[in-house]
Scaffold this active site. Structure first.
Site, short mmCIF file in Angstrom:
data_model
loop_
_atom_site.label_atom_id
_atom_site.label_comp_id
_atom_site.label_asym_id
_atom_site.label_seq_id
_atom_site.Cartn_x
_atom_site.Cartn_y
_atom_site.Cartn_z
N LYS A 135 -12.44 -2.20 6.63
CA LYS A 135 -11.69 -3.10 7.50
C LYS A 135 -12.25 -3.06 8.93
O LYS A 135 -12.48 -4.08 9.53
CB LYS A 135 -10.20 -2.72 7.52
CG LYS A 135 -9.57 -2.51 6.14
CD LYS A 135 -9.15 -3.79 5.47
CE LYS A 135 -8.89 -3.64 3.98
NZ LYS A 135 -7.67 -2.98 3.60
N ASP A 192 -1.87 6.25 6.57
CA ASP A 192 -2.91 5.34 6.10
C ASP A 192 -3.19 4.35 7.23
O ASP A 192 -2.38 3.47 7.51
CB ASP A 192 -2.41 4.62 4.83
CG ASP A 192 -3.42 3.63 4.28
OD1 ASP A 192 -4.46 3.40 4.93
OD2 ASP A 192 -3.15 3.08 3.19
N TRP A 224 0.83 -1.21 0.00
CA TRP A 224 0.00 0.00 0.00
C TRP A 224 0.86 1.25 0.00
O TRP A 224 0.51 2.26 -0.62
CB TRP A 224 -0.96 0.00 1.18
CG TRP A 224 -1.96 -1.13 1.13
CD1 TRP A 224 -2.14 -2.10 2.06
CD2 TRP A 224 -2.90 -1.40 0.08
NE1 TRP A 224 -3.14 -2.96 1.65
CE2 TRP A 224 -3.62 -2.56 0.44
CE3 TRP A 224 -3.20 -0.78 -1.14
CZ2 TRP A 224 -4.62 -3.10 -0.36
CZ3 TRP A 224 -4.19 -1.33 -1.94
CH2 TRP A 224 -4.89 -2.47 -1.55
C1 LIG Z 1 -7.25 -2.30 2.28
C2 LIG Z 1 -6.25 -1.22 2.31
C3 LIG Z 1 -6.17 -0.25 1.30
C4 LIG Z 1 -7.06 -0.28 0.08
O1 LIG Z 1 -8.36 0.10 0.37
P1 LIG Z 1 -9.41 0.42 -0.81
O2 LIG Z 1 -10.54 1.05 -0.07
O3 LIG Z 1 -9.72 -0.88 -1.46
O4 LIG Z 1 -8.75 1.36 -1.74
C5 LIG Z 1 -5.24 0.74 1.43
N1 LIG Z 1 -4.41 0.81 2.48
C6 LIG Z 1 -4.43 -0.12 3.47
C7 LIG Z 1 -3.48 -0.02 4.62
C8 LIG Z 1 -5.35 -1.17 3.40
O5 LIG Z 1 -5.38 -2.08 4.38
#
Ligand SMILES: *Cc1c(COP(=O)(O)O)cnc(C)c1O
Length: 362
Positions: free
Chosen positions: A198, A174, A104
């Protein structure tokens, strides 16, 4: 109906009580004779939903008063574009720094390259991202408009336990796979963001918490609906937002408050993770994938010493209601994602299964 323990990384398990509440009021929200997803995003009923979501996030995460809470389209990855569009221009060099702790972070850095000049100041790619590289303040280019980190690395099962002090350079995190799972001091960050799917609600939307002084730097070509200033000015309702996702998040936040809040949840999450890490560490049959000093309490990654047994491990687990344990393809092995909604009993059931599987196959 028998519900499984869902260890999928995302979209992930939501609290049962939240799903039941949404189900109970789905057809007839507050006796309106209509569903929350059928009414205007400008109705007073939805206004109450979004205000309550704001208030709960503020309270649970301890959001200081000089920050704005935004609900932004496109999930987490859309913010990989929105963040550089909004703040890479803070410094005329358009430099932004990244710590590469996984896929990511790599994607975010690459995306920033469309709008400016990303600098990767550290990386754990040498060991397939099984650790968090030490933060070296001297490596941070003082012209950086921000430093981007991924606080919890969903695929690899690592996390930053402590966060770097970047001085005047805003720290952007993030937190998609851990927001609201542990106490975090928001005031240390310029921007914190998380896709909902999540730990917070349904997919497709991100919550973005941004310090107000960062709202005024967007590149002129920034699409209106990726400009955080637009969201801040219009309370995230410049266009028709994903009302259902915001509603679901408000229910998840209320649930979290009912559980005792983030600190209480962090204690439970530590206990859940310990059940699984103890199962891994007490056996030579299982091998933890992440360095023990950098382990996540949300995504527990491990391999079987004999990888040939992995398909049987996964299929027998699934037949016992332990769903979606397959690791991400870039790591292999198994991964148990144990977000806030995963009960202790789910981790205990998995640990018991692991012991039995070992006994039958060692
Ligand atoms: C799942 C995840 C993403 C991607 O999320 P989307 O909503 O599918 O773009 C980005 N960063 C992290 C840390 C993630 O766990």
């Amino acid at each position: 109906m028998k519900r499984v323990f869902n260890f999928g990384a995302g979209p992930a398990m939501l609290p049962l009580a939240v799903m039941e509440k949404a189900q109970a009021e789905f057809l007839n929200y507050q006796n309106m004779g209509a569903s929350i997803i059928e009414i205007s995003h400008r109705s007073k009923e939805f206004d109450e939903v979004i205000n309550s979501c704001d208030a709960l996030i503020t309270e649970l995460a301890g959001v200081p008063s000089n920050y704005k809470i935004l609900y932004v389209h496109g999930g987490a990855q859309m913010q990989f574009s929105a963040i550089p569009l909004n703040i890479i221009n803070r410094n005329p060099s358009k430099k932004a720094s990244f710590s590469l702790t996984g896929t990511w972070a790599e994607k975010a850095s690459k995306e920033a390259g469309r709008y400016g000049n990303p600098i990767n100041i550290s990386s754990s790619a040498d060991k397939n991202f099984n650790y968090i590289p030490a933060y070296d303040a001297d490596a941070l280019d003082p012209e950086s408009s921000y430093l981007h980190i991924v606080s919890n690395n969903t695929l690899f099962g690592t996390r930053w336990h402590d966060f770097p002090d970047t001085g005047d350079i805003p720290l952007v995190a993030d937190m998609t796979s851990e927001f609201m799972s542990r106490k975090i001091d928001i005031s240390k960050f310029g921007i914190v963001f998380a896709g909902l799917q999540k730990n917070l609600g349904p997919a497709g939307l991100a919550v973005v918490i941004i310090r107000e002084d960062l709202l005024d730097h967007a590149l002129p070509e920034t699409p209106n609906l990726l400009n955080y200033q637009t969201y801040a000015k219009e309370h995230s309702l410049a266009n028709t937002n994903n009302t259902f996702a915001i509603y679901m998040m408000s229910l998840v936040m209320q649930w979290l408050k009912d559980q005792g809040g983030v600190e209480k949840m962090e204690g439970i999450n530590n206990a859940k993770a310990k059940i699984l890490y103890d199962a891994i560490d007490s056996s030579e049959f299982y091998l933890g994938a992440a360095h023990p000093d950098h382990r996540s309490i949300m995504n527990v990654t491990f391999n079987l010493a004999n990888n040939d047994l992995l398909p049987a491990f996964l299929s027998q687990a699934e037949s016992q209601g332990l769903y979606a344990l397959k690791g991400h393809r870039v790591v292999g092995g198994a991964r148990a994602s144990i977000y806030n909604a995963m009960p202790v009993a789910g981790c205990q059931a998995l640990a018991d299964f692991m012991k039995n599987f070992e006994k039958n196959n060692a």
